[in-house]
Design a protein around this motif. Structure first.
Motif, PDB file in Angstrom:
ATOM      1  N   LEU A  83     -42.402  10.436  17.045  1.00  0.00           N
ATOM      2  CA  LEU A  83     -42.757   9.274  17.853  1.00  0.00           C
ATOM      3  C   LEU A  83     -43.857   9.617  18.852  1.00  0.00           C
ATOM      4  O   LEU A  83     -44.749   8.803  19.108  1.00  0.00           O
ATOM      5  CB  LEU A  83     -41.521   8.759  18.593  1.00  0.00           C
ATOM      6  N   ALA A  84     -43.810  10.835  19.392  1.00  0.00           N
ATOM      7  CA  ALA A  84     -44.821  11.272  20.363  1.00  0.00           C
ATOM      8  C   ALA A  84     -46.210  11.372  19.730  1.00  0.00           C
ATOM      9  O   ALA A  84     -47.226  11.313  20.439  1.00  0.00           O
ATOM     10  CB  ALA A  84     -44.425  12.618  20.964  1.00  0.00           C
ATOM     11  N   LYS A  85     -46.247  11.493  18.416  1.00  0.00           N
ATOM     12  CA  LYS A  85     -47.522  11.557  17.698  1.00  0.00           C
ATOM     13  C   LYS A  85     -47.960  10.182  17.196  1.00  0.00           C
ATOM     14  O   LYS A  85     -48.952  10.047  16.486  1.00  0.00           O
ATOM     15  CB  LYS A  85     -47.407  12.512  16.498  1.00  0.00           C
ATOM     16  N   GLY A  86     -47.200   9.161  17.584  1.00  0.00           N
ATOM     17  CA  GLY A  86     -47.544   7.803  17.189  1.00  0.00           C
ATOM     18  C   GLY A  86     -47.055   7.415  15.812  1.00  0.00           C
ATOM     19  O   GLY A  86     -47.521   6.418  15.242  1.00  0.00           O
ATOM     20  N   GLU A  87     -46.094   8.167  15.267  1.00  0.00           N
ATOM     21  CA  GLU A  87     -45.573   7.889  13.934  1.00  0.00           C
ATOM     22  C   GLU A  87     -44.224   7.178  14.014  1.00  0.00           C
ATOM     23  O   GLU A  87     -43.405   7.462  14.890  1.00  0.00           O
ATOM     24  CB  GLU A  87     -45.398   9.187  13.144  1.00  0.00           C
ATOM     25  N   ASP A  88     -44.010   6.276  13.084  1.00  0.00           N
ATOM     26  CA  ASP A  88     -42.675   5.727  12.898  1.00  0.00           C
ATOM     27  C   ASP A  88     -41.820   6.772  12.185  1.00  0.00           C
ATOM     28  O   ASP A  88     -42.336   7.742  11.616  1.00  0.00           O
ATOM     29  CB  ASP A  88     -42.724   4.448  12.064  1.00  0.00           C
ATOM     30  N   VAL A  89     -40.503   6.560  12.194  1.00  0.00           N
ATOM     31  CA  VAL A  89     -39.583   7.514  11.574  1.00  0.00           C
ATOM     32  C   VAL A  89     -38.636   6.765  10.639  1.00  0.00           C
ATOM     33  O   VAL A  89     -38.004   5.782  11.032  1.00  0.00           O
ATOM     34  CB  VAL A  89     -38.754   8.274  12.634  1.00  0.00           C
ATOM     35  N   LEU A  90     -38.560   7.244   9.401  1.00  0.00           N
ATOM     36  CA  LEU A  90     -37.556   6.760   8.449  1.00  0.00           C
ATOM     37  C   LEU A  90     -36.551   7.886   8.239  1.00  0.00           C
ATOM     38  O   LEU A  90     -36.883   8.927   7.673  1.00  0.00           O
ATOM     39  CB  LEU A  90     -38.208   6.389   7.115  1.00  0.00           C
ATOM     40  N   TYR A 116     -40.923   4.808  23.659  1.00  0.00           N
ATOM     41  CA  TYR A 116     -41.892   4.685  22.566  1.00  0.00           C
ATOM     42  C   TYR A 116     -41.873   3.247  22.031  1.00  0.00           C
ATOM     43  O   TYR A 116     -41.423   2.982  20.920  1.00  0.00           O
ATOM     44  CB  TYR A 116     -41.556   5.672  21.440  1.00  0.00           C
ATOM     45  N   PRO A 117     -42.395   2.298  22.833  1.00  0.00           N
ATOM     46  CA  PRO A 117     -42.290   0.873  22.469  1.00  0.00           C
ATOM     47  C   PRO A 117     -43.131   0.475  21.258  1.00  0.00           C
ATOM     48  O   PRO A 117     -42.885  -0.572  20.658  1.00  0.00           O
ATOM     49  CB  PRO A 117     -42.767   0.152  23.742  1.00  0.00           C
ATOM     50  N   ASN A 118     -44.117   1.280  20.913  1.00  0.00           N
ATOM     51  CA  ASN A 118     -45.026   0.911  19.826  1.00  0.00           C
ATOM     52  C   ASN A 118     -44.614   1.492  18.470  1.00  0.00           C
ATOM     53  O   ASN A 118     -45.310   1.277  17.468  1.00  0.00           O
ATOM     54  CB  ASN A 118     -46.448   1.359  20.163  1.00  0.00           C
ATOM     55  N   ASN A 119     -43.544   2.230  18.459  1.00  0.00           N
ATOM     56  CA  ASN A 119     -43.091   2.841  17.207  1.00  0.00           C
ATOM     57  C   ASN A 119     -41.598   2.633  17.033  1.00  0.00           C
ATOM     58  O   ASN A 119     -40.885   2.315  17.979  1.00  0.00           O
ATOM     59  CB  ASN A 119     -43.430   4.330  17.184  1.00  0.00           C
TER      60      ASN A 119
END
Length: 298
Positions: A83-90, A116-119
């Protein structure tokens, strides 16, 4: 096509060796195992001071191995890393019918929303474990490489997850008894008369015995027969043969399958520490993509 930017995580029940996790860019959230009062990471790489044979020898020596869910701090660390790298997580979870890890993950993910509101983190219930859960991770990775978004991947997995099949037989019912899967009486009389239940994963994500076979060889032959019958596209499919430290039985199962059909590939691998602690040494199983599972065990 450019790969979509989201991380795919599994957990210690997926049993995928490092070669597959590296090839398909998959990460995992480790659970823990403990015996002799010492808690250890349930590593899929068997790099915590014991290899697979030593692990199953602990059980053969009569010691019970206890397991944990994925700890909340592990989820927080893993999710935050991406998330800190701007990635979503599955996160493709072990069946919620077998583990509470998905519930822990959902709580942790909810707690990270403000930071992390954007992911987002999606915790997808695989309704199965072991190499079927791992193959779902591979499927998700291939879809990601095709440019599918995280939501598109989840839609595909949702439509397909009941097509992942399991056929398994344990060598000794006492481990399922310890794990609360069968009664003490059933385990005693089953072992006494050499009964080997054939265990599937049902539509609820629970392990369920669909039939009882007498004898080790007959149970292996039944697994091979059920695998071929339930995998109509077997020439284009990988059959995952997994074992709890019984290579001879795994090779026997492979040969029994080859007597009946010619899969695209048969991969033989170890049942990892979390699943292995519940099913015990000598367990043998196949996992594969095939007919839709319709059994609802009671």
């Amino acid at each position: 096509m450019k790969m979509s930017k989201f991380a795919i995580l599994l957990d210690s029940t997926c049993d995928l060796p490092k070669e597959f996790r590296d090839k398909y860019d998959l990460d995992y959230c480790p659970m823990n195992v403990s015996w002799d009062g010492v808690e250890r990471i349930a590593s899929l790489d068997w790099d915590q001071g014991f290899d697979a044979h030593a692990f199953y020898d602990v059980m053969r020596a009569g010691k019970r191995i206890y397991t944990t869910m994925v700890p909340a701090n592990v989820f927080e660390e893993k999710f935050s890393k991406y998330l800190a790298k701007g990635e979503d997580v599955l996160y493709i979870t072990c069946s919620s019918g077998l583990s509470g890890s998905r519930n822990v993950a959902l709580t942790v993910a909810k707690g990270l929303e403000e930071k992390y509101p954007n992911n987002k983190v999606i915790c997808f219930d695989s309704l199965i474990s072991c190499f079927a859960q791992g193959e779902m991770g591979i499927r998700a990775s291939n879809l990601r490489s095709e440019g599918k978004t995280i939501d598109e991947v989840v839609e595909v997995l949702t439509n397909e997850r009941l097509n992942y099949n399991q056929f398994a037989a344990v060598a000794d019912l006492k481990y399922l008894r310890q794990a609360g899967r069968v009664s003490a009486g059933s385990a005693f009389f089953g072992n006494l008369f050499g009964v080997k239940p054939i265990i599937i994963s049902d539509i609820k994500g629970h392990n369920f015995a669909i039939k009882k076979i007498k004898g080790r060889l007959s149970s292996i032959q039944e697994i091979a027969k059920s695998t071929v019958e339930n995998c109509p596209d077997i020439v284009n499919r990988t059959i995952w043969v997994c074992h709890a430290d019984d290579v001879e039985a795994a090779n026997l199962l492979k040969n029994e399958i080859l007597k009946l059909a010619t899969p695209k590939e048969i991969y033989i691998g170890y049942i990892g520490p979390i699943v292995g602690a519940s099913v015990g040494p000598g367990t043998i199983s196949t996992f594969f993509y095939g007919n839709e599972v319709t059994v609802a065990g009671e």
